[in-house]
Design a protein around this motif. Sequence first.
Motif, PDB file in Angstrom:
ATOM      1  N   GLU A   3       0.823  -1.193   0.000  1.00 52.99           N
ATOM      2  CA  GLU A   3       0.000   0.000   0.000  1.00 52.99           C
ATOM      3  C   GLU A   3       0.868   1.257   0.000  1.00 52.99           C
ATOM      4  OE1 GLU A   3      -2.729  -0.053   3.179  1.00 52.99           O
ATOM      5  OE2 GLU A   3      -3.769  -1.868   2.523  1.00 52.99           O
ATOM      6  N   TYR A  11      -4.333  10.723  -3.476  1.00 49.23           N
ATOM      7  CA  TYR A  11      -4.407  10.589  -4.924  1.00 49.23           C
ATOM      8  C   TYR A  11      -3.094  11.002  -5.586  1.00 49.23           C
ATOM      9  CZ  TYR A  11      -4.841  15.544  -6.203  1.00 49.23           C
ATOM     10  OH  TYR A  11      -4.588  16.873  -6.439  1.00 49.23           O
ATOM     11  N   GLU A  36      -9.633   0.236 -13.085  1.00 45.62           N
ATOM     12  CA  GLU A  36      -9.767   0.912 -11.793  1.00 45.62           C
ATOM     13  C   GLU A  36      -9.714  -0.099 -10.650  1.00 45.62           C
ATOM     14  OE1 GLU A  36     -13.326   3.210 -11.765  1.00 45.62           O
ATOM     15  OE2 GLU A  36     -12.477   4.852 -12.964  1.00 45.62           O
ATOM     16  N   ALA A  37     -10.423  -1.241 -10.813  1.00 42.90           N
ATOM     17  CA  ALA A  37     -10.436  -2.259  -9.748  1.00 42.90           C
ATOM     18  C   ALA A  37      -9.030  -2.812  -9.504  1.00 42.90           C
ATOM     19  CB  ALA A  37     -11.393  -3.385 -10.126  1.00 42.90           C
ATOM     20  N   MET A  40      -7.028  -0.151  -7.702  1.00 42.74           N
ATOM     21  CA  MET A  40      -7.470  -0.085  -6.309  1.00 42.74           C
ATOM     22  C   MET A  40      -6.802  -1.186  -5.489  1.00 42.74           C
ATOM     23  SD  MET A  40     -11.530   0.594  -7.099  1.00 42.74           S
ATOM     24  CE  MET A  40     -12.042   0.027  -5.477  1.00 42.74           C
ATOM     25  N   VAL A  45      -6.315   1.515  -2.304  1.00 46.65           N
ATOM     26  CA  VAL A  45      -7.031   2.792  -2.168  1.00 46.65           C
ATOM     27  C   VAL A  45      -8.434   2.653  -2.733  1.00 46.65           C
ATOM     28  CG1 VAL A  45      -4.930   4.198  -2.234  1.00 46.65           C
ATOM     29  CG2 VAL A  45      -6.100   3.607  -4.372  1.00 46.65           C
ATOM     30  N   SER A  46      -9.242   3.699  -2.535  1.00 42.12           N
ATOM     31  CA  SER A  46     -10.626   3.691  -2.994  1.00 42.12           C
ATOM     32  C   SER A  46     -10.725   4.074  -4.479  1.00 42.12           C
ATOM     33  CB  SER A  46     -11.451   4.673  -2.166  1.00 42.12           C
ATOM     34  OG  SER A  46     -11.011   6.007  -2.404  1.00 42.12           O
ATOM     35  N   ARG A  47     -11.914   3.856  -5.051  1.00 43.55           N
ATOM     36  CA  ARG A  47     -12.148   4.210  -6.454  1.00 43.55           C
ATOM     37  C   ARG A  47     -12.006   5.711  -6.705  1.00 43.55           C
ATOM     38  NH1 ARG A  47     -14.341   1.054 -10.273  1.00 43.55           N
ATOM     39  NH2 ARG A  47     -15.099  -0.389  -8.664  1.00 43.55           N
ATOM     40  N   PRO A  48     -12.579   6.588  -5.839  1.00 42.27           N
ATOM     41  CA  PRO A  48     -12.383   8.027  -6.077  1.00 42.27           C
ATOM     42  C   PRO A  48     -10.913   8.438  -6.082  1.00 42.27           C
ATOM     43  CG  PRO A  48     -14.189   7.687  -4.544  1.00 42.27           C
ATOM     44  CD  PRO A  48     -13.529   6.355  -4.731  1.00 42.27           C
ATOM     45  N   THR A  49     -10.098   7.812  -5.243  1.00 42.97           N
ATOM     46  CA  THR A  49      -8.671   8.139  -5.210  1.00 42.97           C
ATOM     47  C   THR A  49      -8.004   7.756  -6.525  1.00 42.97           C
ATOM     48  OG1 THR A  49      -8.555   7.863  -2.809  1.00 42.97           O
ATOM     49  CG2 THR A  49      -6.485   7.703  -4.023  1.00 42.97           C
ATOM     50  N   ARG A  51      -9.481   7.465  -9.438  1.00 42.09           N
ATOM     51  CA  ARG A  51      -9.983   8.346 -10.493  1.00 42.09           C
ATOM     52  C   ARG A  51      -9.309   9.716 -10.438  1.00 42.09           C
ATOM     53  NH1 ARG A  51     -16.517   6.927 -10.697  1.00 42.09           N
ATOM     54  NH2 ARG A  51     -16.238   4.898 -11.727  1.00 42.09           N
TER      55      ARG A  51
END
Length: 259
Positions: A3, A11, A36-37, A40, A45-49, A51
């Motif tokens: 991570e 981001y 994206e998956a 992630m 990290v999350s999807r918004p991060t 993106r």
Amino acid sequence: MSEIQRPGALYQQVAAAIREAILSGEFAPDSLLPSEAQLMARYGVSRPTVRNAIAALRAEGLIDVRHGKGSFVRSDGHPALTLERRISHTTDGRFTMPEGDVWEEAEEPSTYRTRTSKATGRLLQLGEEEALFGCDRLLVDPSTGTRAMHRTLIPFEVAESVPLLAEDPGKQPAEIYRLLTQDGHKLSWTETVRARMPLPDERTALRLPDATPILHMSRVTHDTDDRPLILEELRIGADRAEAAYRITADKRPARRTRA
């Protein structure tokens, strides 16, 4: 990969990690980025991060997002076109340009009346708000799909001194050169090239990806006494074309000797 564990907004950390993977060659030019998956899972990290990271790299020009296909690494290959910025004069009085046969007109040329701006007035050695004929062309290279915007600006005074030019100021540049030569002008040319970010209408007309500069070439045709006669502007995506010039040595003037 473990991570993200770096200072800064999350981001930005993800964007830095993807950037390193691109620059190191792990994500090769023209290749599809992981989904994206997958990103992630890779960075935890999350999807918004993810993106936001992709948006940042897109703004830098490292990534091209193609709708319905995904995010691709920008190509670092050779431009699609090499523009030979030369002019040749044939024995029968015609002028030709090496790339003259490359382009097709994507739409009808637009001929109009306009006035000098600060920039065009400087190149034409005229004040602001001097009357000009203008002609805009949108060009396309059928073999590569590369698009270019070409503009010709002719001062009224020049056009009115050559009747055929005043009747049709939207002629192709090579034909304008021929008419000026027939009128007794001995022509020479200077050209400057600069890179800049496109205006919205240029980006749309040239179909440019995000964060792509354009090459803006300004060619001035001069008379024997170095007076500017016409101005041409060519705008093209810097990711699609490069300009090539033939350089020759000027003859040094002979030294004067005292009698």
